[in-house]
Write a protein that holds these residues in place. Sequence first.
Motif, PDB file in Angstrom:
ATOM      1  N   PHE A 243       0.903  -1.304   0.094  1.00 31.24           N
ATOM      2  CA  PHE A 243      -0.023  -0.110  -0.064  1.00 31.24           C
ATOM      3  C   PHE A 243       0.775   1.030   0.066  1.00 31.24           C
ATOM      4  N   GLN A 244       1.838   1.174   0.798  1.00 31.12           N
ATOM      5  CA  GLN A 244       2.866   2.309   0.975  1.00 31.12           C
ATOM      6  C   GLN A 244       3.532   2.525  -0.582  1.00 31.12           C
ATOM      7  N   GLU A 245       3.698   1.427  -1.140  1.00 30.91           N
ATOM      8  CA  GLU A 245       4.365   2.020  -2.651  1.00 30.91           C
ATOM      9  C   GLU A 245       3.560   2.486  -3.700  1.00 30.91           C
ATOM     10  N   ILE A 246       2.084   2.442  -3.604  1.00 32.02           N
ATOM     11  CA  ILE A 246       1.085   2.872  -4.440  1.00 32.02           C
ATOM     12  C   ILE A 246       1.415   4.355  -4.460  1.00 32.02           C
ATOM     13  N   ASP A 247       1.468   4.838  -5.779  1.00 37.28           N
ATOM     14  CA  ASP A 247       1.566   6.370  -5.749  1.00 37.28           C
ATOM     15  C   ASP A 247       0.387   6.934  -5.630  1.00 37.28           C
ATOM     16  N   HIS A 248       0.140   7.947  -4.422  1.00 39.01           N
ATOM     17  CA  HIS A 248      -1.298   8.281  -4.064  1.00 39.01           C
ATOM     18  C   HIS A 248      -2.075   9.212  -4.919  1.00 39.01           C
ATOM     19  N   ARG A 249      -1.177   9.663  -5.933  1.00 40.97           N
ATOM     20  CA  ARG A 249      -1.889  10.326  -7.032  1.00 40.97           C
ATOM     21  C   ARG A 249      -2.719   9.257  -7.961  1.00 40.97           C
ATOM     22  N   ILE A 250      -2.441   8.110  -8.081  1.00 37.97           N
ATOM     23  CA  ILE A 250      -3.306   7.313  -8.808  1.00 37.97           C
ATOM     24  C   ILE A 250      -4.654   7.180  -8.017  1.00 37.97           C
ATOM     25  N   ILE A 251      -4.526   6.979  -6.677  1.00 39.22           N
ATOM     26  CA  ILE A 251      -5.844   7.065  -6.036  1.00 39.22           C
ATOM     27  C   ILE A 251      -6.789   8.032  -6.058  1.00 39.22           C
ATOM     28  N   ARG A 252      -5.617   9.250  -5.819  1.00 37.38           N
ATOM     29  CA  ARG A 252      -6.502  10.844  -6.024  1.00 37.38           C
ATOM     30  C   ARG A 252      -7.232  10.718  -7.396  1.00 37.38           C
ATOM     31  N   THR A 253      -6.566  10.351  -8.722  1.00 32.90           N
ATOM     32  CA  THR A 253      -6.984  10.393  -9.593  1.00 32.90           C
ATOM     33  C   THR A 253      -8.427   9.763  -9.759  1.00 32.90           C
TER      34      THR A 253
ATOM     35  N   PRO B  59     -17.522  16.939  -1.539  1.00 31.69           N
ATOM     36  CA  PRO B  59     -16.947  15.818  -1.949  1.00 31.69           C
ATOM     37  C   PRO B  59     -16.004  15.804  -3.260  1.00 31.69           C
ATOM     38  N   ILE B  60     -14.907  15.355  -3.237  1.00 32.04           N
ATOM     39  CA  ILE B  60     -14.160  15.364  -4.573  1.00 32.04           C
ATOM     40  C   ILE B  60     -14.980  14.835  -5.634  1.00 32.04           C
ATOM     41  N   GLN B  61     -15.679  13.787  -5.582  1.00 32.88           N
ATOM     42  CA  GLN B  61     -16.394  13.174  -6.662  1.00 32.88           C
ATOM     43  C   GLN B  61     -17.550  14.028  -7.164  1.00 32.88           C
ATOM     44  N   GLU B  62     -18.001  15.039  -6.448  1.00 31.39           N
ATOM     45  CA  GLU B  62     -19.169  15.936  -6.741  1.00 31.39           C
ATOM     46  C   GLU B  62     -18.969  17.000  -7.112  1.00 31.39           C
ATOM     47  N   ARG B  63     -17.455  17.444  -7.644  1.00 35.99           N
ATOM     48  CA  ARG B  63     -17.294  18.661  -8.056  1.00 35.99           C
ATOM     49  C   ARG B  63     -17.180  19.030  -9.404  1.00 35.99           C
ATOM     50  N   SER B  64     -17.023  18.038 -10.311  1.00 34.86           N
ATOM     51  CA  SER B  64     -17.129  18.162 -11.898  1.00 34.86           C
ATOM     52  C   SER B  64     -15.853  19.018 -12.331  1.00 34.86           C
ATOM     53  N   ILE B  65     -14.728  18.573 -11.519  1.00 35.31           N
ATOM     54  CA  ILE B  65     -13.503  19.125 -11.763  1.00 35.31           C
ATOM     55  C   ILE B  65     -12.404  18.125 -11.847  1.00 35.31           C
ATOM     56  N   GLY B  66     -12.083  18.178 -13.126  1.00 35.18           N
ATOM     57  CA  GLY B  66     -10.797  17.214 -13.631  1.00 35.18           C
ATOM     58  C   GLY B  66      -9.523  17.778 -13.359  1.00 35.18           C
ATOM     59  N   LEU B  67      -8.710  16.739 -13.035  1.00 37.33           N
ATOM     60  CA  LEU B  67      -7.296  17.259 -12.854  1.00 37.33           C
ATOM     61  C   LEU B  67      -6.402  16.267 -13.377  1.00 37.33           C
ATOM     62  N   VAL B  68      -5.204  16.623 -14.014  1.00 33.64           N
ATOM     63  CA  VAL B  68      -4.460  15.772 -14.918  1.00 33.64           C
ATOM     64  C   VAL B  68      -3.121  16.102 -14.111  1.00 33.64           C
ATOM     65  N   TYR B  69      -2.461  15.234 -13.814  1.00 27.77           N
ATOM     66  CA  TYR B  69      -1.023  15.486 -12.844  1.00 27.77           C
ATOM     67  C   TYR B  69      -0.143  15.213 -14.250  1.00 27.77           C
ATOM     68  N   GLN B  70       1.120  15.826 -13.820  1.00 29.73           N
ATOM     69  CA  GLN B  70       2.173  16.162 -14.732  1.00 29.73           C
ATOM     70  C   GLN B  70       2.738  14.873 -14.852  1.00 29.73           C
ATOM     71  N   ASP B  71       2.832  13.774 -14.201  1.00 26.90           N
ATOM     72  CA  ASP B  71       3.358  12.505 -14.477  1.00 26.90           C
ATOM     73  C   ASP B  71       2.050  11.501 -14.777  1.00 26.90           C
ATOM     74  N   GLN B  72       1.153  12.023 -15.206  1.00 28.74           N
ATOM     75  CA  GLN B  72      -0.094  10.995 -15.592  1.00 28.74           C
ATOM     76  C   GLN B  72      -0.920  10.543 -14.721  1.00 28.74           C
ATOM     77  N   ALA B  73      -0.239   9.733 -13.831  1.00 26.75           N
ATOM     78  CA  ALA B  73      -0.896   8.924 -12.799  1.00 26.75           C
ATOM     79  C   ALA B  73      -1.824   7.890 -13.369  1.00 26.75           C
TER      80      ALA B  73
END
Lengths: 260, 349
Positions: free
Chosen positions: A157-167, B68-82
């Motif tokens: 779990f600690q290895e997961i990039d938290h940004r993919i969860i946030r995405t 809540p995050i999922q109710e905002r209708s705002i999309g975010l794309v990170y620099q390293d794509q994720a």
Amino acid sequence: MRRFKDLDRFEVLCWVFTLAAILFLAGPVAGLLLSVDPDFFAHDARDPEIWRSLKITVFSGFASSMLGLVTGLPLAWVLSTSSVRVRNTIEPLIEIPILLPPVIAGICLVSFLSEKSIVGGIFSRLGIEFISSVWGIVAGMYFVGVPFIVKTSLSAFQEIDHRIIRTARLLGAGSARAFFTIVLPHSSRAILTGFILMLGRSIGIFGTVVMIAYEPKTVPVLVYHRFVSMGIEAAKTPAVLLIGLSLLFFAMRRLTVRGS
Amino acid sequence: MLKVSDLCKSFSGFSLKKASFEVAEGELFVMLGPSGVGKTVLLECLAGLERVDSGSITLDGKNITCAPIQERSIGLVYQDQALFPHLTVWENLAYGLKVRGHSAETIRSKIDDIAEKVGVGALLGRRTDTLSGGEAQRVALGRTMAVSPRCLLLDEPISSLDARSRSEMRRLIRELNRAGQTIIHVTHDFDEALSLASRIAFMEDGRVVQTGPPDEVFRHPQSEFVASFIGLRNFFRGVLEPGEGTRYFISGSIRLSVVTDAEPGNGVATLSAEEVVLSAERPAGSARNVFPGRVIDVAAVRGGIEIVLDVGTELTARISNESMNEMKISCGCELWASFKATAVKFHPG
């Protein structure tokens, strides 16, 4: 491939110790397997008591490991998402069952779960007795085995990039959905490894289980019982079966590691 | 459409201090500032990933500061794509639609549409770890676009790409914007801001210090910080003509010589104020750009004097105090300004 004569003195010494260690690790197991009298084994293995204890052991092992998944994964997830201070407080507690001598763990559990204690009393009123029952065996196995699931899944779990969860959250997933669709699949290999390690530990544990339940006998308890009451030859039969079971889990673990 | 007022958020390393700005429907709003001023945290606050300490965020008149995050209708794309590493490109694109419970049929047709829009149609079956940086960025963009966010936040989406993918990605971002997508784009890259922005905001030390259309911000930086970040003061919007070697860039009534191999078309040309040489007589040197003009402003700045000339458009030159004294420049003086064709930088956009 280097030839033997290319090795210097230090490397030769390292090889000597390596071979000695391997011999000492594999030797006793191989020796036991070789010393078994096949006719006696074939006859003795038909003893219903052996099969009863094998069934109890495998059932309790799986039950405790499933319980380990259900409770250990949320625990690991909480730890991986909480602050460093909380994690540093709770994580050492997880290691207690690993460091505590199994017999001592057994004593702790007996006093914790006996019907005279608060917790044991509550369960007793619900009709669940731990002492000398399969419930007790499951509890003992759970106690000594759950750290394996928590530790392996926590590091995954600690290895997961938290940004993919946030995405995932941003794309509309609730926290539960994100956990089941992103976190779990991402850590599945580590979780499986933890499960197999816990299963192996559960099935092999003697000291803790014997304190809670001498009856019904798990295979390790049966091996001990036969050894002290009937001698070493009689103890070999369940021992060999348990080795077979352990090798099976060992092979499963190697397979999951190989996949990565 | 999106209104941010007095947003505060303190972190261990830095903080947002009453950041305020407004983004209108259909804008391509570029947030420009050096690394580490809190641009990513600002985006994460907008998206709801970080809880703000104080201030408010309203989207379409609705207060979403604590939604809540999922109710905002705002999309975010990170620099390293994720990207989700255990899913294929198609599954990545479909993730948002799946969790929103769309039917398989809807998802399929929507993904076809999105994949074409962001140009990943040929990659749908691929694993994400086989993608190049540019491809991965397109997938990340498509994945967010698939759920049709009201406002799209891009966190340095171009910085990590190679030169070729960069210009493709810029084009894609412009296309999405032209199709009506409101975008907030964060970057520390001045060229990127120039080639994309319909409006620019400058961030300094957790605050938004200046916002406006690119030309205005570049002509009239309101703080030393913005001026030094921009580093040059001349900004021209116009059309690059076709040709080879030295070419012409037409902006209003003036014609600049530039050296560039960019495609002809609309764009902006920039010129550092230090590159402009002033003289009392018409210069005889090799400079391709020579304009007569009248001084309309003289201002002391750090390390010299800035002279603004009217040469048909405003042209700023920076000279030393010594030159100033020698030439005795004052408002109303007639002077010649000259600079090399290579000093002019052209940015398509």
